[in-house]
Design a protein around this motif. Structure first.
Motif, mmCIF file in Angstrom:
data_model
loop_
_atom_site.group_PDB
_atom_site.id
_atom_site.type_symbol
_atom_site.label_atom_id
_atom_site.label_comp_id
_atom_site.label_asym_id
_atom_site.label_seq_id
_atom_site.Cartn_x
_atom_site.Cartn_y
_atom_site.Cartn_z
ATOM 1 N N ASN A 311 56.936 -20.240 -92.310
ATOM 2 C CA ASN A 311 55.803 -20.457 -92.699
ATOM 3 C C ASN A 311 55.470 -19.408 -93.478
ATOM 4 O O ASN A 311 54.703 -18.330 -92.624
ATOM 5 N N MET A 312 55.631 -19.395 -94.718
ATOM 6 C CA MET A 312 55.112 -18.121 -95.538
ATOM 7 C C MET A 312 54.011 -18.618 -96.590
ATOM 8 O O MET A 312 53.872 -17.953 -97.533
ATOM 9 N N LEU A 313 53.411 -19.692 -96.301
ATOM 10 C CA LEU A 313 52.163 -20.042 -97.006
ATOM 11 C C LEU A 313 51.153 -18.756 -97.373
ATOM 12 O O LEU A 313 50.645 -18.045 -96.624
ATOM 13 N N GLN A 314 50.913 -18.624 -98.602
ATOM 14 C CA GLN A 314 50.107 -17.521 -99.049
ATOM 15 C C GLN A 314 50.368 -16.096 -98.589
ATOM 16 O O GLN A 314 49.682 -15.053 -98.432
ATOM 17 N N ALA A 315 51.653 -15.961 -98.076
ATOM 18 C CA ALA A 315 52.217 -14.533 -97.622
ATOM 19 C C ALA A 315 52.182 -13.580 -98.896
ATOM 20 O O ALA A 315 52.342 -13.685 -99.914
ATOM 21 N N ASN A 316 51.987 -12.340 -98.678
ATOM 22 C CA ASN A 316 52.033 -11.390 -99.733
ATOM 23 C C ASN A 316 53.357 -10.853 -99.592
ATOM 24 O O ASN A 316 53.513 -9.835 -98.730
ATOM 25 N N LEU A 317 54.339 -11.179 -100.554
ATOM 26 C CA LEU A 317 55.744 -10.353 -100.493
ATOM 27 C C LEU A 317 55.918 -9.436 -101.786
ATOM 28 O O LEU A 317 56.912 -9.525 -102.208
ATOM 29 N N GLY A 329 64.549 -23.926 -96.304
ATOM 30 C CA GLY A 329 63.470 -24.687 -95.564
ATOM 31 C C GLY A 329 62.105 -24.091 -95.304
ATOM 32 O O GLY A 329 61.261 -24.554 -94.469
ATOM 33 N N ALA A 330 62.039 -22.730 -95.878
ATOM 34 C CA ALA A 330 60.718 -21.968 -95.768
ATOM 35 C C ALA A 330 59.869 -22.473 -96.337
ATOM 36 O O ALA A 330 59.944 -23.067 -97.601
ATOM 37 N N THR A 331 58.478 -22.398 -95.934
ATOM 38 C CA THR A 331 57.172 -22.937 -96.729
ATOM 39 C C THR A 331 56.591 -21.867 -97.391
ATOM 40 O O THR A 331 56.220 -20.974 -96.701
ATOM 41 N N LEU A 332 56.768 -22.049 -98.861
ATOM 42 C CA LEU A 332 56.373 -20.966 -99.558
ATOM 43 C C LEU A 332 54.878 -21.192 -100.040
ATOM 44 O O LEU A 332 54.205 -20.413 -100.703
ATOM 45 N N SER A 333 54.561 -22.556 -100.206
ATOM 46 C CA SER A 333 53.220 -22.936 -100.698
ATOM 47 C C SER A 333 52.942 -24.477 -100.269
ATOM 48 O O SER A 333 53.919 -25.211 -99.993
ATOM 49 N N ASP A 334 51.712 -24.985 -100.332
ATOM 50 C CA ASP A 334 51.324 -26.044 -100.008
ATOM 51 C C ASP A 334 51.021 -26.757 -101.337
ATOM 52 O O ASP A 334 49.916 -27.087 -101.859
ATOM 53 N N GLU A 338 47.325 -25.080 -103.042
ATOM 54 C CA GLU A 338 46.857 -23.402 -102.563
ATOM 55 C C GLU A 338 48.076 -22.527 -103.124
ATOM 56 O O GLU A 338 49.098 -22.941 -103.615
ATOM 57 N N ARG A 339 47.564 -21.392 -103.246
ATOM 58 C CA ARG A 339 48.481 -20.257 -103.810
ATOM 59 C C ARG A 339 49.646 -20.180 -102.730
ATOM 60 O O ARG A 339 49.557 -20.316 -101.542
ATOM 61 N N GLY A 340 50.975 -19.921 -103.253
ATOM 62 C CA GLY A 340 52.059 -19.861 -102.496
ATOM 63 C C GLY A 340 52.310 -18.354 -102.279
ATOM 64 O O GLY A 340 51.551 -17.626 -102.422
ATOM 65 N N ALA A 341 53.353 -18.148 -101.469
ATOM 66 C CA ALA A 341 53.701 -16.718 -101.349
ATOM 67 C C ALA A 341 53.863 -15.981 -102.519
ATOM 68 O O ALA A 341 54.333 -16.582 -103.622
ATOM 69 N N ASP A 342 53.264 -14.740 -102.582
ATOM 70 C CA ASP A 342 53.182 -13.927 -103.708
ATOM 71 C C ASP A 342 54.513 -13.107 -104.051
ATOM 72 O O ASP A 342 54.806 -12.145 -103.090
ATOM 73 N N LEU A 343 55.338 -13.484 -104.826
ATOM 74 C CA LEU A 343 56.761 -12.707 -104.907
ATOM 75 C C LEU A 343 56.789 -11.896 -106.124
ATOM 76 O O LEU A 343 57.959 -11.481 -106.544
ATOM 77 N N PHE A 344 55.481 -11.327 -106.500
ATOM 78 C CA PHE A 344 55.632 -10.470 -107.667
ATOM 79 C C PHE A 344 56.618 -9.164 -107.455
ATOM 80 O O PHE A 344 56.491 -8.524 -106.443
#
Length: 418
Positions: A311-317, A329-334, A338-344
């Motif tokens: 579960n990587m929801l809203q994680a800062n990456l 299968g990783a959850t990157l956003s709902d 919602e904002r998803g994982a930040d992959l900038f």
């Protein structure tokens, strides 16, 4: 009993069980010879009568004296309790036992509250259920000692040697163990909340089911340690080395692991909600089913990591390295709610990804293509044609995954709230 000069102390009350040394009591009773200094009180276990006499400051005690009480005394000679090394149930409150040799002694159930054992040798000693509250064991040697169920809140164990020691269910809340050596020790089910273990060596230690909430483990060595089911909520592990450690089902909610080394660690089912992992090394780590919701992984290295169903929801990456990571299968956003994982700036070269949603802030408020922000994917697009007629602060990119490294994005810009 013998005084400091080796003279025998005679006793008419021969069936005593409790000995108390208290300064300031006038000589009386049947103990001889009376000498100025610390007063020795002996109570007859049969009749309950008491006898007191002044004695020398340094006393050697011989014979069957359990339970032994030596309170508020500066002891410098060898202590012999019942059967020489058996001091079980003894009382040594505030006793001065600095640098004494207690190797192999039995202090089972003894009261050593606030005793000074600085530099003492307790190798192989038995301290099961002993009370060492606020005791000073700095630089003491407790290798292979047994402290199961011992009470050590606020105890001072800085630079102590506890390698191979047995401490299951020990109570060490607020204890100081900075730079202590606990390599190979058993600390399972111990209470270490608010304890200071900064710089401690816990390599290969068993810390399973231990309570380390709010503990300080900064720069600690936990390589190959077993922390299964441990609690480390709000703990500090900045710069800690946890390479190869087992952290299955550990709770690290709001913990600080800035710059920590978790390479090849087992982090299955770990809870890292709101945790700080900025600059952490997670190469080859197993994060299957991990909870990284809202975790800060800015600049973290997750190359080759397994993040299946994480579960990587809203994680800062942002600027994180995810090359050859498995995000199946990783959850990157709902969804788009919602904002998803930040992959900038993240590197996803060779990463395996399921369909999902990610997001990233756009520093200039403009957007052309996902490839401007995420590197390492063989196919990036199609992108929504840029529309910069209104300001926006981040982009949500929905993607579908084909073969490894073959990802197609559809992009939606999220406007700033007016």
């Amino acid at each position: 009993m013998r005084d400091a000069t080796g003279n025998a102390i005679s006793l008419d009350n021969s069936n005593f069980t409790v000995v108390t040394m208290v300064p300031g009591i006038s000589p009386s009773g049947d103990i001889a010879p009376p000498v100025s200094g610390v007063t020795l009180e002996v109570r007859d276990s049969a009749a309950g009568g008491a006898a007191t006499a002044s004695n020398a400051n340094n006393i050697t005690v011989h014979g069957d004296l359990a339970p032994l009480e030596l309170s508020l005394v500066g002891l410098t000679n060898q202590i012999y309790c019942q059967n020489d090394k058996d001091c079980s149930q003894g009382r040594f409150v505030r006793a001065n036992l600095k640098e004494r040799d207690f190797g192999g002694y039995n202090f089972n159930g003894a009261d050593l509250t606030r005793a000074d054992l600085t530099g003492a040798n307790l190798t192989g000693a038995t301290l099961n259920n002993a009370n060492l509250t606020d005791a000073n064991l700095s630089e003491a040697i407790l290798s292979d000692a047994n402290l199961s169920g011992a009470n050590l809140p606020y105890a001072k164990l800085s630079d102590a040697t506890l390698s191979g020691a047995n401490l299951p269910y020990a109570k060490l809340s607020d204890a100081t163990l900075s730079n202590a050596n606990l390599s190979g020790a058993n600390v399972s089910d111990a209470d270490l909340d608010y304890a200071n273990l900064s710089g401690a060596n816990l390599s290969g230690a068993n810390v399973s089911d231990a309570d380390l909430d709010y503990a300080n483990l900064s720069n600690a060595n936990l390589t190959d340690a077993n922390l299964t089911n441990a609690r480390l909520m709000d703990a500090s592990l900045t710069g800690a080395n946890l390479s190869g450690a087992n952290l299955t089902n550990v709770r690290l909610i709001n913990a600080n692991l800035f710059g920590a080394n978790l390479s090849d660690a087992n982090l299955t089912d770990i809870d890292l909600l709101w945790a700080i992992l900025e600059g952490a090394n997670l190469t080859g780590a197993n994060l299957t089913d991990a909870n990284l919701n809202s975790a800060n992984l800015f600049g973290a290295n997750l190359s080759g990591a397994t993040l299946i169903n994480a579960n990587m929801l809203q994680a800062n990456l942002r600027y994180a390295g995810l090359s050859y990571a498995n995000l199946t299968g990783a959850t990157l956003s709902d969804g788009f709610k919602e904002r998803g994982a930040d992959l900038f700036g993240a590197n996803l070269t060779g990463a395996v990804m399921s369909s999902g949603i990610v997001s990233f802030e756009t520093p200039s408020g403009t957007f052309n293509n996902v490839s401007d922000y995420i590197s390492g994917l063989s196919e990036l697009g199609p992108a929504i044609p840029p529309d910069n007629s209104y300001p926006f602060d981040y982009v949500v990119a929905a993607f579908t995954a084909g073969a490894a490294g073959d990802v197609t994005f559809g992009v939606k810009k999220r406007a700033l709230t007016p």
